[in-house]
Design a protein around this motif. Structure first.
Motif, PDB file in Angstrom:
ATOM      1  N   GLU A  29      -4.592   4.844  14.014  1.00 23.59           N
ATOM      2  CA  GLU A  29      -5.212   3.619  14.531  1.00 23.59           C
ATOM      3  C   GLU A  29      -5.403   3.728  16.037  1.00 23.59           C
ATOM      4  N   GLU A  51       2.879  -4.954   6.165  1.00 23.77           N
ATOM      5  CA  GLU A  51       2.073  -3.715   6.119  1.00 23.77           C
ATOM      6  C   GLU A  51       0.634  -4.047   5.729  1.00 23.77           C
ATOM      7  N   TRP A  64     -10.741   1.550   5.445  1.00 29.82           N
ATOM      8  CA  TRP A  64      -9.797   2.668   5.580  1.00 29.82           C
ATOM      9  C   TRP A  64      -9.404   3.173   4.190  1.00 29.82           C
ATOM     10  N   ALA A  65      -9.093   2.200   3.291  1.00 31.88           N
ATOM     11  CA  ALA A  65      -8.652   2.584   1.938  1.00 31.88           C
ATOM     12  C   ALA A  65      -9.721   3.436   1.262  1.00 31.88           C
ATOM     13  N   TYR A 116       0.795  -1.236   0.000  1.00 21.07           N
ATOM     14  CA  TYR A 116       0.000   0.000   0.000  1.00 21.07           C
ATOM     15  C   TYR A 116       0.829   1.290   0.000  1.00 21.07           C
ATOM     16  N   ILE A 122      -0.833   5.953   3.157  1.00 18.23           N
ATOM     17  CA  ILE A 122      -1.021   5.336   4.479  1.00 18.23           C
ATOM     18  C   ILE A 122      -0.139   6.103   5.468  1.00 18.23           C
ATOM     19  N   SER A 148       4.964  -0.180   8.556  1.00 16.48           N
ATOM     20  CA  SER A 148       5.229   0.045   7.128  1.00 16.48           C
ATOM     21  C   SER A 148       6.713  -0.220   6.877  1.00 16.48           C
ATOM     22  N   ILE A 190      -3.755  -2.641   5.650  1.00 18.34           N
ATOM     23  CA  ILE A 190      -4.816  -1.659   5.904  1.00 18.34           C
ATOM     24  C   ILE A 190      -6.155  -2.378   5.698  1.00 18.34           C
ATOM     25  N   SER A 191      -7.235  -1.769   6.146  1.00 19.70           N
ATOM     26  CA  SER A 191      -8.547  -2.365   5.876  1.00 19.70           C
ATOM     27  C   SER A 191      -9.125  -1.753   4.600  1.00 19.70           C
ATOM     28  N   CYS A 234      -2.774   2.531   9.324  1.00 12.82           N
ATOM     29  CA  CYS A 234      -2.293   1.209   8.894  1.00 12.82           C
ATOM     30  C   CYS A 234      -2.133   0.356  10.148  1.00 12.82           C
ATOM     31  N   CYS A 292      -4.576   7.544   5.733  1.00 13.57           N
ATOM     32  CA  CYS A 292      -5.433   6.543   6.375  1.00 13.57           C
ATOM     33  C   CYS A 292      -4.562   5.758   7.345  1.00 13.57           C
TER      34      CYS A 292
END
Ligand code: HGY
Ligand code: MN
Ligand code: MN
Length: 416
Positions: free
Chosen positions: A202, A390, A396-397, A97, A195, A385, A392-393, A380, A378
């Motif tokens: 988070e 790494e 979130w994306a 990502y 990200i 990262s 993400i949901s 992560c 967003c």
């Protein structure tokens, strides 16, 4: 479908599918990616992105650093474009990502405008910057740096990787030397969605990072010169030990970063011992110190302190010490108007959000020298990262891409 603000959303499934398709190019060994700049995998990724963009009706321009500019025309031929960019190159053990989300979300903005049959006064240009990572060829954000006039084209072309291959030769080899002069393009505005690459969003349970600033950075490449000698038969008092000097310098960098809390970081990610043989004391040790902080004064004093104390450490061991700055940009303040549009879009769409300072460097940092620029972030997972894990949901994306869509549309001016 009535085109009222909060109803307009990007197609999250399509974005996710594109992310997963791109992730198949240059796979890593643990679920992430190794699509380093100017490799055959990078070439393949560029070709896929180009095909997707042309299917969406975009026309391609490429500059002499290989950066890809994919244009959706506006209704006003005299209006400067709104750029939406990031990078497709990855770290050697990168995630799926970092960078890619921003480039493919820019494409998703265009795909959604096409779906909704929306025209804009300003053209929109989706951008893939060459060599953002700086992993294979330092410095990071290299192409956007040349675009902003921070590096010359010759300097960039001459940078070499660990195998001695030059950037210029590798760009020619993959066939991506464009014809445009680097930096000739003028921007109305620049957006980058990325990200966070850190734990804050988070931990604070926020969907959107409204990025107000980016911390500044120095990459200081040290070359320590010791004396190659047998690790077994050379008495301790006779050693000119560049490896020991490196270890003491690393410890000192940690100390300097901790002395500049809050908000400073310092460390080393890459070391090269020569001849790198188990039973030979190194003749040379080359490593890059990476220091960062949002505070300009701290950034400059940390650099001066580290260079002075490293020289003392090396001299105390009889080791030669040379240092070269191979990467730098000062702390960046993003454009308040564009920052406000990002915040307003998050509020209109009902997404939780907070102001954030970017810990990582981005092409937006150089774009900000050329035009009003800002970023959207967003979360992560675990803030991780530059690691194949790494993650993400999908939610979130999509949320960040929705905010990007609305901020870009407002800036590009929808034509009724
Ligand atoms: O180094 C950076 O901050 C970026 O990931 N290239
Ligand atoms: Mn990135
Ligand atoms: Mn990165």
């Amino acid at each position: 479908m009535t085109l009222s603000g909060e109803n307009m959303r990007i197609n999250g499934d399509r974005l996710w599918e594109s992310l997963m398709d791109m992730a198949r190019i240059g796979p890593g060994i643990a679920g992430g990616n190794n699509r380093q700049t100017l490799t055959d995998a990078d070439k393949q990724g560029r070709e896929l992105f180009q095909r997707w963009c042309e299917e969406a009706g975009l026309s391609m321009g490429v500059d002499k650093m290989g950066t890809m500019f994919m244009t959706r025309p506006g209704t006003d031929p005299g209006a400067l474009p709104v750029y939406v960019g990031s990078h497709l190159d990855t770290q050697p053990t990168g995630g799926k990502y970092d960078g890619v989300l921003g480039v493919l979300s820019g494409l998703e903005v265009v795909r959604t405008l096409n779906d909704l049959n929306i025209r804009t006064r300003h053209p929109i240009v989706v951008t893939n910057w060459t060599n953002e990572e700086g992993a294979r060829f330092a410095p990071a954000m290299m192409a956007s740096g040349v675009f902003a006039g921070a590096h010359s084209l010759d300097y960039a072309y001459g940078r070499t990787d660990m195998e001695g291959k030059s950037f210029g030769d590798e760009l020619k080899r993959i066939g991506w030397v464009g014809g445009e002069e680097v930096g000739a393009r003028k921007m109305h505005a620049y957006f980058e969605y990325h990200i966070e690459q850190g734990p804050i969003l988070e931990a604070e349970d926020k969907q959107i990072g409204v990025v107000t600033h980016c911390q500044g950075l120095w990459w200081l490449e040290f070359t320590l010169t010791g004396k190659e000698a047998h690790t077994g038969s050379t008495p301790m008092a006779m050693r000119v030990n560049a490896g020991l000097a490196m270890a003491r310098i690393l410890e000192m960098v940690q100390e300097v970063a901790m002395a500049n809390q809050p908000g400073a970081v310092g460390g080393v990610g890459q070391v090269k011992f020569s001849p790198n043989s188990r039973n030979v004391l190194p003749g040379t040790v080359v490593f890059t110190v990476d220091i960062r902080t949002p505070d300009q004064h701290k950034l400059d004093t940390m650099r001066a302190t580290i260079e002075a104390r490293a020289a003392e450490i090396a001299a105390g061991l009889g080791v030669g010490c040379a240092v070269e700055a191979v990467g730098h940009f000062d702390p960046v303040t993003f454009d308040p108007t564009l920052v406000g549009r990002v915040r307003a879009a998050a509020e209109k769409l009902g997404y939780s959000h907070m102001n954030i300072i970017s810990g990582a460097g981005h092409d937006a940092c150089w774009a900000a020298k050329m035009a009003p620029a800002t970023m959207i972030m967003c979360p992560c997972v675990d803030g991780l990262s530059h690691n194949e894990a790494e993650d993400i949901s999908r939610e979130w994306a999509s949320a960040g891409a929705d905010v990007l869509f609305h901020a870009v549309l407002e800036t590009a001016e929808m034509v009724e």
